[in-house]
Write a protein that holds these residues in place. Structure first.
Motif, PDB file in Angstrom:
ATOM      1  N   PRO A   1       0.806  -1.223   0.000  1.00  0.00           N
ATOM      2  CA  PRO A   1       0.000   0.000   0.000  1.00  0.00           C
ATOM      3  C   PRO A   1       0.840   1.274   0.000  1.00  0.00           C
ATOM      4  O   PRO A   1       0.471   2.267  -0.645  1.00  0.00           O
ATOM      5  CB  PRO A   1      -0.825  -0.127   1.281  1.00  0.00           C
ATOM      6  CG  PRO A   1      -0.863  -1.583   1.578  1.00  0.00           C
ATOM      7  CD  PRO A   1       0.450  -2.113   1.111  1.00  0.00           C
TER       8      PRO A   1
ATOM      9  N   VAL B   1      -0.776  -5.814  -5.623  1.00  0.00           N
ATOM     10  CA  VAL B   1      -1.599  -6.926  -5.131  1.00  0.00           C
ATOM     11  C   VAL B   1      -0.751  -7.754  -4.177  1.00  0.00           C
ATOM     12  O   VAL B   1       0.351  -8.190  -4.529  1.00  0.00           O
ATOM     13  CB  VAL B   1      -2.112  -7.809  -6.286  1.00  0.00           C
ATOM     14  CG1 VAL B   1      -2.727  -9.099  -5.732  1.00  0.00           C
ATOM     15  CG2 VAL B   1      -3.130  -7.062  -7.121  1.00  0.00           C
ATOM     16  N   ARG B   2      -1.263  -7.929  -2.953  1.00  0.00           N
ATOM     17  CA  ARG B   2      -0.615  -8.792  -1.976  1.00  0.00           C
ATOM     18  C   ARG B   2      -1.393 -10.095  -1.863  1.00  0.00           C
ATOM     19  O   ARG B   2      -2.621 -10.115  -2.038  1.00  0.00           O
ATOM     20  CB  ARG B   2      -0.561  -8.107  -0.611  1.00  0.00           C
ATOM     21  CG  ARG B   2       0.298  -6.862  -0.542  1.00  0.00           C
ATOM     22  CD  ARG B   2      -0.016  -6.053   0.710  1.00  0.00           C
ATOM     23  NE  ARG B   2      -1.384  -5.528   0.683  1.00  0.00           N
ATOM     24  CZ  ARG B   2      -1.973  -4.905   1.696  1.00  0.00           C
ATOM     25  NH1 ARG B   2      -1.297  -4.741   2.832  1.00  0.00           N
ATOM     26  NH2 ARG B   2      -3.202  -4.445   1.589  1.00  0.00           N
TER      27      ARG B   2
ATOM     28  N   ASP C   1      -5.601  -8.481  -2.236  1.00  0.00           N
ATOM     29  CA  ASP C   1      -6.187  -7.163  -2.490  1.00  0.00           C
ATOM     30  C   ASP C   1      -7.274  -7.291  -3.543  1.00  0.00           C
ATOM     31  O   ASP C   1      -7.131  -8.064  -4.518  1.00  0.00           O
ATOM     32  CB  ASP C   1      -5.103  -6.198  -2.965  1.00  0.00           C
ATOM     33  CG  ASP C   1      -4.157  -5.808  -1.837  1.00  0.00           C
ATOM     34  OD1 ASP C   1      -4.598  -5.058  -0.952  1.00  0.00           O
ATOM     35  OD2 ASP C   1      -2.997  -6.265  -1.839  1.00  0.00           O
TER      36      ASP C   1
ATOM     37  N   SER D   1      -8.589  -7.140   3.690  1.00  0.00           N
ATOM     38  CA  SER D   1      -9.030  -6.297   4.810  1.00  0.00           C
ATOM     39  C   SER D   1      -9.547  -7.117   5.996  1.00  0.00           C
ATOM     40  O   SER D   1      -9.658  -6.604   7.114  1.00  0.00           O
ATOM     41  CB  SER D   1     -10.127  -5.334   4.344  1.00  0.00           C
ATOM     42  OG  SER D   1     -11.198  -6.043   3.746  1.00  0.00           O
TER      43      SER D   1
END
Length: 536
Positions: A156, A169-170, A193, A275
């Motif tokens: 991020p 993208v993780r 993500d 998240s």
């Protein structure tokens, strides 16, 4: 009205007609053309002009070079006819040679398809030229190691503070007990993500590409969908997952991935938004937290070298947060190199074999081809004893050594063509399906491009054609008619090159047999090995 004869017909006349006759023939045909155009009309005159040009295409009117070309075509046609006759006449030897070469060709095709697939992993992603896997160099007492794991907060921050970064993208793996009705299995869960489907071209069999934008949504693979729901549509179904630490979370299935293509190096079974980690973990997320993989997509026209100088601060942030896992350097690995380098990257999510494995099966394939070619050479030389009088007679009747070489090479190309057809069928129906039984994915019988396939088959035909046919053709064609008719010319074991071929064939065959036993015993050893748990 400006009348002119058909230009293409006139060019054809100039091409084939002898220079000494061209002016006369061209003048006559044009004179007839203008007379007919005045009497019968332009269209009819052009048709008759074309017929005149074709009518004058006679042996006596041809250029010398064109005569040679036509002679060559006639001779080649003769070589083909004689070649097919000889193959059918000696059908037992022909079948042995064709089948032996076909086995080697089938093996070579299978190995080439596998190596081609390995070198084109993840090539279907349209943005592959701008996507990089972020890895880090860690130095310990054993030296420098490459790791795929990266600080969780790094992705991020790269996107928010660097304009050349378009997307990040993780992926972080976790495990949990997933339940649907009375079906409960322990599964691998991947936090990702939501922008994963913007970066990568993974196709969805159902659902929207923004399915992970909602925190309580999940996307599953087609295998998981079949495992839990069979033929039922899983979209909208609610699944509960009990994570480590006895935390349970419910998710709604909002997408189902299509079956992965064979050249996909990293695959996911269950995807949930990243998240969710903050709620499922009791500890605070800091710079010592690690992901399983981080992918960075740059804007067009930019390269990762522009970020190299700015990565030092992230190294400092991570190293200050941990004392036992120090990062020395970050490296941006292009997506098309990620799978090829996965053997040296610890905890890499990409499936990629060690280059030594590809080299080994390539060498085995080459040995099989060499064995087949040597076998063909020996059989061809031995069987040529029946054709010595034919060779002598052709030389007496005016044939030269070049004609004999062309004849034998043509027969060899015909035999190699049949071998390639049979080898392709063996590879398609036998070798590739058998090879797939040892792989964690289904390798398709296809090449990365049509051009590559044409070059491979064309090159293979030339290589085995020259390798297997050159020696018999040039060796046998040098015999003299007088020596043959007197019975002085012998074919046999006193020829040094034949002895060398037989010796090499024996050595290669012995090496192949020994290697097969070694690999088989090694496989049995690991299958019987006690791994400390019951796999059932």
């Amino acid at each position: 009205m400006n009348l002119i004869p058909p230009k293409w017909a006139d060019r054809f006349l100039r091409w084939y007609c002898h220079p000494d006759l061209l002016e006369e023939i061209q003048g006559d045909t044009e004179e007839l053309f203008y007379r007919r155009a005045a009497e019968e009309g332009e269209k009819k005159a052009k048709r008759k002009y074309i017929w005149d040009v074709i009518r004058f295409f006679r042996w006596s009117n041809l250029k010398k070079s064109n005569k040679l070309k036509i002679n060559s075509l006639i001779m080649f046609n003769s070589y083909l006819k004689i070649g097919f006759r000889n193959l059918s006449k000696n059908w037992v030897i022909s079948i042995i040679n064709i089948f032996g070469l076909a086995l080697a060709v089938g093996s070579a095709i299978t190995v080439f398809i596998f190596v081609d697939l390995q070198h084109n992993m993840d090539s279907f992603h349209s943005k592959k030229d701008r996507i990089y896997a972020l890895i880090n160099h860690v130095t310990d007492e054993n030296g420098t190691e490459f790791w795929a794991t990266n600080p969780f907060l790094l992705g991020p921050d790269l996107k928010d503070n660097h304009t050349i970064v378009e997307n990040v993208v993780r992926a972080k793996f976790d495990y949990g007990n997933m339940r649907y009705e009375n079906k409960v299995f322990r599964e691998t869960i991947t936090y990702v993500d939501p922008s994963i489907f913007n970066m990568f071209d993974f196709q969805l069999a159902s659902g929207a590409r923004n399915a992970l934008s909602e925190k309580q949504n999940m996307v599953i693979s087609s295998l998981i969908a079949e495992k839990y729901f069979g033929e039922e549509d899983p979209i909208g179904q609610v699944i509960s997952i009990k994570f480590n630490g006895n935390r349970t979370q419910s998710y709604t299935i909002a997408g189902v991935l299509e079956k992965y293509s064979a050249n996909t190096s990293f695959r996911f079974d269950i995807l949930v938004p990243v998240s969710n980690i903050r709620e499922l973990r009791d500890e605070n997320i800091a710079w010592d937290w690690l992901t399983s993989a981080t992918f960075v997509q740059l804007n067009e026209g930019h390269s990762p070298s522009e970020l190299d100088a700015q990565m030092d601060k992230y190294i400092t942030l991570h190293n200050e947060a941990t004392s036992d896992w120090k990062i020395e350097k970050f490296e941006f690995v292009p997506l098309d190199q990620f799978a090829l380098r996965s053997y040296e990257i610890r905890r890499s999510i990409a499936m990629g074999g060690h280059p030594a494995g590809r080299l080994t099966i390539g060498i085995i394939s080459f040995i099989l081809l060499a064995l087949a070619c040597f076998n063909y050479m020996n059989i061809a030389v031995a069987s040529a004893a029946k054709r010595l009088k034919e060779i002598a007679l052709r030389k007496v009747m005016g044939g030269n050594r070049t004609h004999i070489v062309h004849q034998f090479m043509t027969e060899n190309v015909i035999l190699c063509a049949f071998s390639m057809i049979l080898g392709t069928l063996l590879s398609y129906y036998l070798f590739v399906p058998g090879f797939n039984m040892m792989l964690p994915f289904a390798m398709p019988f296809t090449f990365s491009s049509f051009r590559l396939g044409v070059l491979f088959f064309g090159g293979l035909l030339v290589v085995i054609g020259l390798a297997s046919g050159s020696y018999p053709a040039f060796y046998i064609s040098k015999f003299q008619p007088v020596s043959i008719f007197k019975g002085n010319q012998k074919l046999g074991g006193k020829n040094l090159f034949s002895k060398v071929l037989l010796s090499m064939q024996l050595i290669l065959a012995f090496m192949t047999v020994v290697a097969c036993f070694v690999f088989s015993e090694n496989g049995r050893h690991f299958n019987a090995k006690d791994w400390g748990y019951n796999p059932n």
